[in-house]
Scaffold this active site. Structure first.
Site, PDB file in Angstrom:
ATOM      1  N   ASP A  13       0.807  -1.220   0.000  1.00  0.00           N
ATOM      2  CA  ASP A  13       0.000   0.000   0.000  1.00  0.00           C
ATOM      3  C   ASP A  13       0.842   1.272   0.000  1.00  0.00           C
ATOM      4  OD1 ASP A  13      -2.268  -1.631   0.114  1.00  0.00           O
ATOM      5  OD2 ASP A  13      -2.185  -1.690   2.305  1.00  0.00           O
ATOM      6  N   LYS A  16       1.890   2.026  -5.115  1.00  0.00           N
ATOM      7  CA  LYS A  16       2.446   1.454  -6.350  1.00  0.00           C
ATOM      8  C   LYS A  16       1.501   1.694  -7.526  1.00  0.00           C
ATOM      9  CE  LYS A  16       2.478  -2.525  -4.291  1.00  0.00           C
ATOM     10  NZ  LYS A  16       2.123  -2.134  -2.916  1.00  0.00           N
ATOM     11  N   GLY A  40      -4.569  -4.419  -3.663  1.00  0.00           N
ATOM     12  CA  GLY A  40      -5.545  -3.392  -3.990  1.00  0.00           C
ATOM     13  C   GLY A  40      -4.774  -2.149  -4.395  1.00  0.00           C
ATOM     14  N   HIS A  41      -4.836  -1.809  -5.662  1.00  0.00           N
ATOM     15  CA  HIS A  41      -4.068  -0.671  -6.179  1.00  0.00           C
ATOM     16  C   HIS A  41      -5.041   0.421  -6.608  1.00  0.00           C
ATOM     17  CE1 HIS A  41      -0.452  -3.500  -7.144  1.00  0.00           C
ATOM     18  NE2 HIS A  41      -0.828  -3.527  -5.897  1.00  0.00           N
ATOM     19  N   GLN A 196       1.948  -6.066  -3.106  1.00  0.00           N
ATOM     20  CA  GLN A 196       2.469  -6.172  -1.742  1.00  0.00           C
ATOM     21  C   GLN A 196       3.775  -5.372  -1.593  1.00  0.00           C
ATOM     22  OE1 GLN A 196       1.439  -9.574  -3.206  1.00  0.00           O
ATOM     23  NE2 GLN A 196      -0.519  -8.718  -2.662  1.00  0.00           N
TER      24      GLN A 196
HETATM   25  P1  GDP Z   1      -0.702   0.249  -3.547  1.00  0.00           P
HETATM   26  O1  GDP Z   1      -1.310  -1.012  -3.048  1.00  0.00           O
HETATM   27  O2  GDP Z   1       0.765   0.331  -3.290  1.00  0.00           O
HETATM   28  O3  GDP Z   1      -1.042   0.540  -4.978  1.00  0.00           O
HETATM   29  O4  GDP Z   1      -1.364   1.424  -2.681  1.00  0.00           O
HETATM   30  P2  GDP Z   1      -2.931   1.582  -2.333  1.00  0.00           P
HETATM   31  O5  GDP Z   1      -3.624   2.080  -3.540  1.00  0.00           O
HETATM   32  O6  GDP Z   1      -3.466   0.383  -1.648  1.00  0.00           O
HETATM   33  O7  GDP Z   1      -2.857   2.700  -1.207  1.00  0.00           O
HETATM   34  C1  GDP Z   1      -2.309   3.943  -1.451  1.00  0.00           C
HETATM   35  C2  GDP Z   1      -3.399   5.002  -1.231  1.00  0.00           C
HETATM   36  O8  GDP Z   1      -2.798   6.267  -1.130  1.00  0.00           O
HETATM   37  C3  GDP Z   1      -4.401   5.112  -2.360  1.00  0.00           C
HETATM   38  O9  GDP Z   1      -5.656   5.425  -1.843  1.00  0.00           O
HETATM   39  C4  GDP Z   1      -3.856   6.255  -3.222  1.00  0.00           C
HETATM   40  O10 GDP Z   1      -4.874   6.947  -3.923  1.00  0.00           O
HETATM   41  C5  GDP Z   1      -3.263   7.153  -2.159  1.00  0.00           C
HETATM   42  N1  GDP Z   1      -2.098   7.921  -2.561  1.00  0.00           N
HETATM   43  C6  GDP Z   1      -1.088   7.605  -3.407  1.00  0.00           C
HETATM   44  N2  GDP Z   1      -0.145   8.570  -3.435  1.00  0.00           N
HETATM   45  C7  GDP Z   1      -0.576   9.524  -2.586  1.00  0.00           C
HETATM   46  C8  GDP Z   1      -0.023  10.763  -2.144  1.00  0.00           C
HETATM   47  O11 GDP Z   1       1.058  11.181  -2.533  1.00  0.00           O
HETATM   48  N3  GDP Z   1      -0.754  11.467  -1.223  1.00  0.00           N
HETATM   49  C9  GDP Z   1      -1.952  11.046  -0.743  1.00  0.00           C
HETATM   50  N4  GDP Z   1      -2.592  11.785   0.139  1.00  0.00           N
HETATM   51  N5  GDP Z   1      -2.497   9.866  -1.133  1.00  0.00           N
HETATM   52  C10 GDP Z   1      -1.808   9.128  -2.031  1.00  0.00           C
HETATM   53  P1  IMO Z   2      -0.912  -4.235  -2.174  1.00  0.00           P
HETATM   54  O1  IMO Z   2      -0.489  -4.784  -3.502  1.00  0.00           O
HETATM   55  C1  IMO Z   2      -1.000  -4.682   2.179  1.00  0.00           C
HETATM   56  C2  IMO Z   2      -1.062  -8.796   3.750  1.00  0.00           C
HETATM   57  C3  IMO Z   2      -2.294  -9.288   4.465  1.00  0.00           C
HETATM   58  C4  IMO Z   2      -1.674 -10.265   5.455  1.00  0.00           C
HETATM   59  C5  IMO Z   2      -0.544 -10.873   4.639  1.00  0.00           C
HETATM   60  C6  IMO Z   2      -0.856 -12.222   4.025  1.00  0.00           C
HETATM   61  O2  IMO Z   2      -2.207  -3.503  -2.212  1.00  0.00           O
HETATM   62  O3  IMO Z   2       0.201  -3.481  -1.540  1.00  0.00           O
HETATM   63  P2  IMO Z   2      -2.386 -12.960   1.962  1.00  0.00           P
HETATM   64  O4  IMO Z   2      -3.860 -12.787   1.719  1.00  0.00           O
HETATM   65  O5  IMO Z   2      -1.520 -12.320   0.936  1.00  0.00           O
HETATM   66  O6  IMO Z   2      -2.005 -14.385   2.231  1.00  0.00           O
HETATM   67  O7  IMO Z   2      -2.122 -12.160   3.363  1.00  0.00           O
HETATM   68  O8  IMO Z   2      -0.240  -9.937   3.615  1.00  0.00           O
HETATM   69  N1  IMO Z   2      -1.285  -8.256   2.385  1.00  0.00           N
HETATM   70  C7  IMO Z   2      -1.217  -6.950   2.056  1.00  0.00           C
HETATM   71  N2  IMO Z   2      -1.032  -5.856   2.826  1.00  0.00           N
HETATM   72  N3  IMO Z   2      -1.100  -4.545   0.833  1.00  0.00           N
HETATM   73  C8  IMO Z   2      -1.263  -5.631   0.053  1.00  0.00           C
HETATM   74  O9  IMO Z   2      -1.228  -5.562  -1.301  1.00  0.00           O
HETATM   75  C9  IMO Z   2      -1.371  -6.912   0.663  1.00  0.00           C
HETATM   76  N4  IMO Z   2      -1.547  -8.161   0.196  1.00  0.00           N
HETATM   77  C10 IMO Z   2      -1.480  -8.972   1.256  1.00  0.00           C
HETATM   78  O10 IMO Z   2      -2.957  -8.231   5.123  1.00  0.00           O
HETATM   79  O11 IMO Z   2      -1.082  -9.561   6.523  1.00  0.00           O
HETATM   80 MG    MG Z   3      -2.870  -1.642  -1.795  1.00  0.00          MG
END
Ligand code: GDP
Ligand code: IMO
Ligand code: MG
Length: 398
Positions: A13, A16, A40-41, A196
């Site tokens: 999270d 990416k 979840g991206h 991840q």
């Molecule tokens: P990922 O799994 O690495 O793709 O990240 P996620 O999408 O799960 O979580 C990142 C969250 O931060 C998302 O809701 C993005 O919209 C948000 N985000 C990304 N870059 C920024 C930033 O520079 N500032 C803020 N406030 N939010 C951001």
């Molecule tokens: P993105 O791509 C954050 C965590 C789960 C749990 C562990 C193992 O959005 O960064 P799993 O279901 O993979 O066997 O769970 O990994 N986890 C993540 N945490 N971002 C993710 O993906 C994750 N994918 C799995 O919460 O601790």
């Molecule tokens: Mg994510």
């Protein structure tokens, strides 16, 4: 021509999805190389919010081809729903711009059931907090050589459980290794998008509190079929602070008002499960470890704006483990669990950075914070993100 890996450096999270989308405009092909719909991206474009779980974050650009690589595990129903969701919102999703590896493994109902059952059976303190999507058991089946791959859809007789998806998925299934290596020969720009993060890597993370794949850069080669000598750059995405969702040790975790502040200001709730993310200060040992095991060439700082209002910021520069000061991440989880952060404190900037579009526009304290991160991690910071939108990004070379 550039082949670039985008990898998470913390516990996932890191943003990416946003960074991949940002770079996808200049990229011919975006490849997901591991994980499944545990990821979840989030990609935000103006008022539109796209939450992607399996489809690479390049899909919003109709001329960018997205490939789900052989290292990914695929829940066919989830994939079809995601394709429909995108199409329903006017995004092009056809066999021309989405390709699925015939060697990617399929998540079956039994894998999801086993994931939930195993988690329920784990005693308190041993629960991993998986996403319950069947990821672990599917990779177990892959490694013990009893898994089912996407190529199954190309056969005449397939298990009843999968038959309903066959007609819809078959047109997308290709030999992705051949496709990607041919694209390389044609000098295409390729971006390999990780899911991840390094600390969730089954080899390099906080085992056993990890996911069941290799999000780290080596996994990008295995999960795409592009050899290591073809990789030009490895970009590590890092939040300006730390978060973790699920169980497992997290030395800089905050249980006070600063932690609550980061969760609220950063909207730190899981994209996949909606769980509140645990929040803490930036941990330089974690990101230094990520720099090593991924061979990072560049660092991308995200969510700097989340720190905008804080008067003081802490960065963990060492651990105290049983009275000893340690500068590197211990691989032994027992030690890591006992690690107490040693902090250096910097003053905050207490100014809005969300409108900044160049380094020179950033407040001086923000520049000092960034410089400190770069010095501690030892990798050049190429990009800084100060908001979720595409426009909210500052490139070093601008
Ligand atoms: P990922 O799994 O690495 O793709 O990240 P996620 O999408 O799960 O979580 C990142 C969250 O931060 C998302 O809701 C993005 O919209 C948000 N985000 C990304 N870059 C920024 C930033 O520079 N500032 C803020 N406030 N939010 C951001
Ligand atoms: P993105 O791509 C954050 C965590 C789960 C749990 C562990 C193992 O959005 O960064 P799993 O279901 O993979 O066997 O769970 O990994 N986890 C993540 N945490 N971002 C993710 O993906 C994750 N994918 C799995 O919460 O601790
Ligand atoms: Mg994510």
């Amino acid at each position: 021509m550039t082949v670039r890996i985008v990898v998470g450096t913390q516990w996932g999270d890191e943003g990416k999805g946003k960074i991949t989308d940002l770079l996808a405009a200049q990229t011919d092909i975006v490849v997901r190389y591991q994980g499944g719909n545990n990821a979840g991206h989030t990609v935000i474009v103006g008022q539109e919010v796209f939450k992607l779980h399996l489809i690479p974050s390049g899909i919003l650009f109709p001329d960018t081809v997205c490939v789900i690589g052989n290292g990914v595990v695929i829940d066919p129903q989830v994939l079809l729903e995601e394709m429909d969701m995108l199409r329903g919102r006017g995004i092009k999703v056809t066999p021309d711009n989405l390709k699925i590896s015939s060697a990617a493994h399929i998540i079956l109902a039994q894998h999801k059931a086993r994931d939930l059952q195993q988690e329920a059976d784990r005693a308190d303190g041993q629960k991993i907090g998986t996403t319950g999507r069947g990821i672990g058991p599917t990779y177990v089946a892959k490694i013990d050589r009893s898994g089912v791959r996407m190529e199954m859809f190309l056969r005449r007789d397939i298990p009843a459980e999968l038959a309903a998806f066959q007609a819809k998925l078959t047109p997308y299934i290709i030999d992705s290794v051949q496709y990607l290596n041919e694209a390389l020969a044609q000098h295409k720009n390729i971006l390999l998008e990780g899911a991840q993060g390094t600390m969730l890597d089954v080899d390099h993370g906080t085992y056993p509190f990890v996911t069941s794949s290799n999000p780290t850069a080596g996994g990008a080669c295995t999960g795409s079929g592009l050899g290591p000598t073809k990789i030009d750059e490895v970009w590590g995405v890092v939040k300006a602070y730390s978060t973790r969702v699920g169980e497992g040790p997290f030395p800089t975790e905050l249980f006070d008002k600063d932690g609550e502040y980061l969760r609220a200001a950063g909207a730190e709730f899981g994209t996949t499960t909606g769980r509140a993310r645990r929040c803490g200060w930036f941990d330089a040992l974690v990101v230094k470890h990520a720099a090593r095991v991924n061979g990072l060439t560049d660092l991308v700082i995200t969510k700097l704006d989340v720190l905008d209002k804080l008067p003081a910021l802490k960065i963990c520069t060492a651990y105290d483990i049983d009275g000893r000061t340690v500068g590197d991440l211990p691989t032994d989880l027992e030690l890591f669990t006992r690690a107490k952060p040693v902090y250096t404190e910097l003053s905050g900037w207490q100014k809005d950075t969300t409108q900044c579009r160049s380094f020179s526009e950033l407040p001086s304290e923000a520049l000092k914070y960034i410089a400190k991160l770069q010095e501690l991690v030892g990798v050049k910071i190429t990009l800084v993100s100060t908001g979720p939108d595409r426009a909210q990004a500052i490139r070093r070379d601008i």
